[in-house]
Design a protein around this motif. Structure first.
Motif, mmCIF file in Angstrom:
data_model
loop_
_atom_site.group_PDB
_atom_site.id
_atom_site.type_symbol
_atom_site.label_atom_id
_atom_site.label_comp_id
_atom_site.label_asym_id
_atom_site.label_seq_id
_atom_site.Cartn_x
_atom_site.Cartn_y
_atom_site.Cartn_z
ATOM 1 N N ARG A 1 -134.779 24.978 -7.149
ATOM 2 C CA ARG A 1 -134.623 25.842 -6.037
ATOM 3 C C ARG A 1 -134.273 25.061 -4.759
ATOM 4 O O ARG A 1 -133.419 25.886 -4.085
ATOM 5 C CB ARG A 1 -136.085 26.360 -5.935
ATOM 6 C CG ARG A 1 -136.246 27.489 -6.924
ATOM 7 C CD ARG A 1 -137.425 28.598 -6.508
ATOM 8 N NE ARG A 1 -137.728 29.180 -7.598
ATOM 9 C CZ ARG A 1 -139.049 29.154 -8.391
ATOM 10 N NH1 ARG A 1 -139.958 28.670 -7.467
ATOM 11 N NH2 ARG A 1 -139.311 29.948 -9.118
ATOM 12 N N SER A 2 -134.344 24.064 -4.606
ATOM 13 C CA SER A 2 -134.164 23.302 -3.191
ATOM 14 C C SER A 2 -132.992 22.605 -3.285
ATOM 15 O O SER A 2 -132.384 22.101 -2.219
ATOM 16 C CB SER A 2 -135.133 22.306 -3.078
ATOM 17 O OG SER A 2 -135.076 21.023 -4.000
ATOM 18 N N MET A 3 -132.235 22.714 -4.539
ATOM 19 C CA MET A 3 -130.501 22.118 -4.523
ATOM 20 C C MET A 3 -129.506 23.224 -4.153
ATOM 21 O O MET A 3 -128.514 22.657 -4.109
ATOM 22 C CB MET A 3 -130.512 21.593 -6.063
ATOM 23 C CG MET A 3 -131.501 20.825 -6.413
ATOM 24 S SD MET A 3 -131.255 20.101 -8.094
ATOM 25 C CE MET A 3 -132.739 19.060 -8.280
ATOM 26 N N ALA A 4 -129.713 24.352 -3.787
ATOM 27 C CA ALA A 4 -128.658 25.065 -3.109
ATOM 28 C C ALA A 4 -127.521 25.311 -4.100
ATOM 29 O O ALA A 4 -126.290 25.162 -3.918
ATOM 30 C CB ALA A 4 -128.283 24.676 -1.762
ATOM 31 N N LEU A 5 -127.936 25.454 -5.401
ATOM 32 C CA LEU A 5 -126.891 25.656 -6.238
ATOM 33 C C LEU A 5 -126.213 27.142 -6.241
ATOM 34 O O LEU A 5 -126.789 28.210 -6.071
ATOM 35 C CB LEU A 5 -127.569 25.435 -7.742
ATOM 36 C CG LEU A 5 -127.996 24.171 -8.133
ATOM 37 C CD1 LEU A 5 -128.770 24.225 -9.396
ATOM 38 C CD2 LEU A 5 -127.076 23.128 -7.961
ATOM 39 N N ALA A 6 -124.961 27.086 -6.353
ATOM 40 C CA ALA A 6 -123.928 28.084 -6.281
ATOM 41 C C ALA A 6 -123.576 28.577 -7.679
ATOM 42 O O ALA A 6 -123.544 27.797 -8.566
ATOM 43 C CB ALA A 6 -122.887 27.937 -5.389
ATOM 44 N N PRO A 7 -122.959 29.790 -7.601
ATOM 45 C CA PRO A 7 -122.303 30.196 -8.881
ATOM 46 C C PRO A 7 -121.223 29.188 -9.587
ATOM 47 O O PRO A 7 -121.395 29.149 -10.869
ATOM 48 C CB PRO A 7 -121.567 31.701 -8.310
ATOM 49 C CG PRO A 7 -122.396 32.241 -7.271
ATOM 50 C CD PRO A 7 -122.941 30.972 -6.519
ATOM 51 N N ARG A 8 -120.607 28.450 -8.604
ATOM 52 C CA ARG A 8 -119.714 27.653 -9.244
ATOM 53 C C ARG A 8 -120.169 26.405 -10.016
ATOM 54 O O ARG A 8 -119.801 25.974 -10.924
ATOM 55 C CB ARG A 8 -118.718 27.228 -8.351
ATOM 56 C CG ARG A 8 -119.574 26.285 -7.132
ATOM 57 C CD ARG A 8 -118.518 26.085 -5.808
ATOM 58 N NE ARG A 8 -119.271 25.501 -4.657
ATOM 59 C CZ ARG A 8 -119.432 24.406 -4.413
ATOM 60 N NH1 ARG A 8 -118.664 23.385 -4.788
ATOM 61 N NH2 ARG A 8 -120.288 24.093 -3.408
ATOM 62 N N HIS A 9 -121.518 26.238 -9.558
ATOM 63 C CA HIS A 9 -122.464 25.303 -10.262
ATOM 64 C C HIS A 9 -122.846 25.708 -11.597
ATOM 65 O O HIS A 9 -122.907 24.865 -12.584
ATOM 66 C CB HIS A 9 -123.464 24.733 -9.223
ATOM 67 C CG HIS A 9 -123.160 24.029 -8.002
ATOM 68 N ND1 HIS A 9 -123.628 24.853 -6.903
ATOM 69 C CD2 HIS A 9 -122.512 22.911 -7.963
ATOM 70 C CE1 HIS A 9 -122.971 23.739 -5.678
ATOM 71 N NE2 HIS A 9 -122.464 22.693 -6.687
ATOM 72 N N LEU A 10 -123.155 27.006 -11.385
ATOM 73 C CA LEU A 10 -123.583 27.661 -12.662
ATOM 74 C C LEU A 10 -122.588 27.619 -13.848
ATOM 75 O O LEU A 10 -122.870 27.227 -15.100
ATOM 76 C CB LEU A 10 -124.084 29.141 -12.507
ATOM 77 C CG LEU A 10 -124.568 29.901 -13.545
ATOM 78 C CD1 LEU A 10 -126.155 29.017 -13.949
ATOM 79 C CD2 LEU A 10 -125.109 31.387 -13.301
ATOM 80 N N SER A 11 -121.321 27.766 -13.488
ATOM 81 C CA SER A 11 -120.146 27.694 -14.484
ATOM 82 C C SER A 11 -120.139 26.358 -14.941
ATOM 83 O O SER A 11 -120.065 25.893 -16.221
ATOM 84 C CB SER A 11 -118.951 28.001 -13.615
ATOM 85 O OG SER A 11 -119.024 29.516 -13.400
ATOM 86 N N LEU A 12 -120.222 25.276 -14.283
ATOM 87 C CA LEU A 12 -119.908 24.047 -14.544
ATOM 88 C C LEU A 12 -121.149 23.592 -15.309
ATOM 89 O O LEU A 12 -121.014 22.954 -16.526
ATOM 90 C CB LEU A 12 -119.898 23.044 -13.232
ATOM 91 C CG LEU A 12 -119.744 21.539 -13.515
ATOM 92 C CD1 LEU A 12 -118.895 20.823 -12.374
ATOM 93 C CD2 LEU A 12 -120.892 20.738 -13.550
ATOM 94 N N LEU A 13 -122.258 23.901 -15.201
ATOM 95 C CA LEU A 13 -123.569 23.657 -15.879
ATOM 96 C C LEU A 13 -123.514 24.220 -17.126
ATOM 97 O O LEU A 13 -123.983 23.663 -18.057
ATOM 98 C CB LEU A 13 -124.704 23.841 -15.020
ATOM 99 C CG LEU A 13 -125.095 23.046 -13.826
ATOM 100 C CD1 LEU A 13 -126.251 23.729 -13.001
ATOM 101 C CD2 LEU A 13 -125.208 21.654 -14.194
ATOM 102 N N SER A 14 -122.968 25.486 -17.161
ATOM 103 C CA SER A 14 -122.882 26.069 -18.555
ATOM 104 C C SER A 14 -122.180 25.459 -19.540
ATOM 105 O O SER A 14 -122.259 25.442 -20.782
ATOM 106 C CB SER A 14 -122.364 27.557 -18.240
ATOM 107 O OG SER A 14 -123.235 28.243 -17.434
ATOM 108 N N TYR A 15 -120.962 25.214 -19.033
ATOM 109 C CA TYR A 15 -120.007 24.200 -19.887
ATOM 110 C C TYR A 15 -120.520 22.987 -20.401
ATOM 111 O O TYR A 15 -120.438 22.742 -21.649
ATOM 112 C CB TYR A 15 -118.601 23.987 -19.147
ATOM 113 C CG TYR A 15 -117.576 24.991 -19.302
ATOM 114 C CD1 TYR A 15 -117.153 25.679 -20.308
ATOM 115 C CD2 TYR A 15 -117.144 25.560 -17.881
ATOM 116 C CE1 TYR A 15 -116.158 26.525 -20.279
ATOM 117 C CE2 TYR A 15 -116.277 26.414 -17.879
ATOM 118 C CZ TYR A 15 -115.620 27.126 -19.185
ATOM 119 O OH TYR A 15 -114.920 28.192 -19.257
ATOM 120 N N LEU A 16 -121.405 22.483 -19.470
ATOM 121 C CA LEU A 16 -121.855 21.134 -20.100
ATOM 122 C C LEU A 16 -123.180 21.356 -20.945
ATOM 123 O O LEU A 16 -123.407 20.617 -21.924
ATOM 124 C CB LEU A 16 -122.538 20.101 -18.926
ATOM 125 C CG LEU A 16 -121.401 19.599 -17.798
ATOM 126 C CD1 LEU A 16 -121.931 18.951 -16.584
ATOM 127 C CD2 LEU A 16 -120.219 18.692 -18.865
#
Length: 161
Positions: free
Chosen positions: A39-54
């Motif tokens: 929660r404190s990391m300010a993750l955005a949708p673009r991060h979600l896509s990157l994390l999903s691929y990994l």
């Protein structure tokens, strides 16, 4: 739904149904709780896509991530740097080529990220499982075409504005 789900639908009726459905879908996705560890990391949708691929495809290079995300390697490099500083990702030398770096999710945060993505992945599996491979491919291609059309409209609006 306002139309017969079992029969053919004209384009305008389908557009109407989707315009009514999309805000509900977006609202439900936004209500998926981000795990406390993230929660404190300010993750955005673009991060979600990157994390999903990994998570789905495993560790890979910045260039591979950039190709999949369809953005410049420098953009991915900046995101990876940011997430590495937050201990979400780690970079390791590629055993096959020590000059290259392989990016992966840290063991520490992998369970939290998996929990975050799980509701969406489960819902997509449930929706797509009854379809044939060709129907799934058509569905994904349609979503890509929709997103591309929105991007073109967005680009046009920026050029006009």
């Amino acid at each position: 739904m306002s139309t017969d789900e079992s029969g053919p639908q004209d384009v305008d009726a389908a557009v109407r149904d989707l315009l009514l459905l999309m805000p509900r879908m977006v609202g439900r996705v936004k209500r998926i709780q981000v795990p406390a560890e993230l929660r404190s990391m300010a993750l955005a949708p673009r991060h979600l896509s990157l994390l999903s691929y990994l998570l789905f495809d495993g560790p890979m290079t910045v260039n591979d991530l950039a190709a999949r995300l369809e953005v410049a390697p420098t953009t991915v490099s900046l995101m990876v740097g940011d997430l590495t500083r937050k201990n979400v990702l780690e970079r390791r030398p590629d055993p096959a080529d020590r000059r290259r770096r392989i990016v992966s999710v840290t063991d520490e945060l992998r369970p939290a990220i998996t929990r975050w993505l799980a509701p969406g992945a489960a819902a997509w599996r449930q929706a797509l499982a009854p379809l044939t491979p060709a129907e799934r491919a058509l569905f994904v291609a349609t979503f890509r075409a929709y997103e591309a059309a929105l991007a073109r409209e967005d680009d046009t609006d920026r050029a006009d504005g």
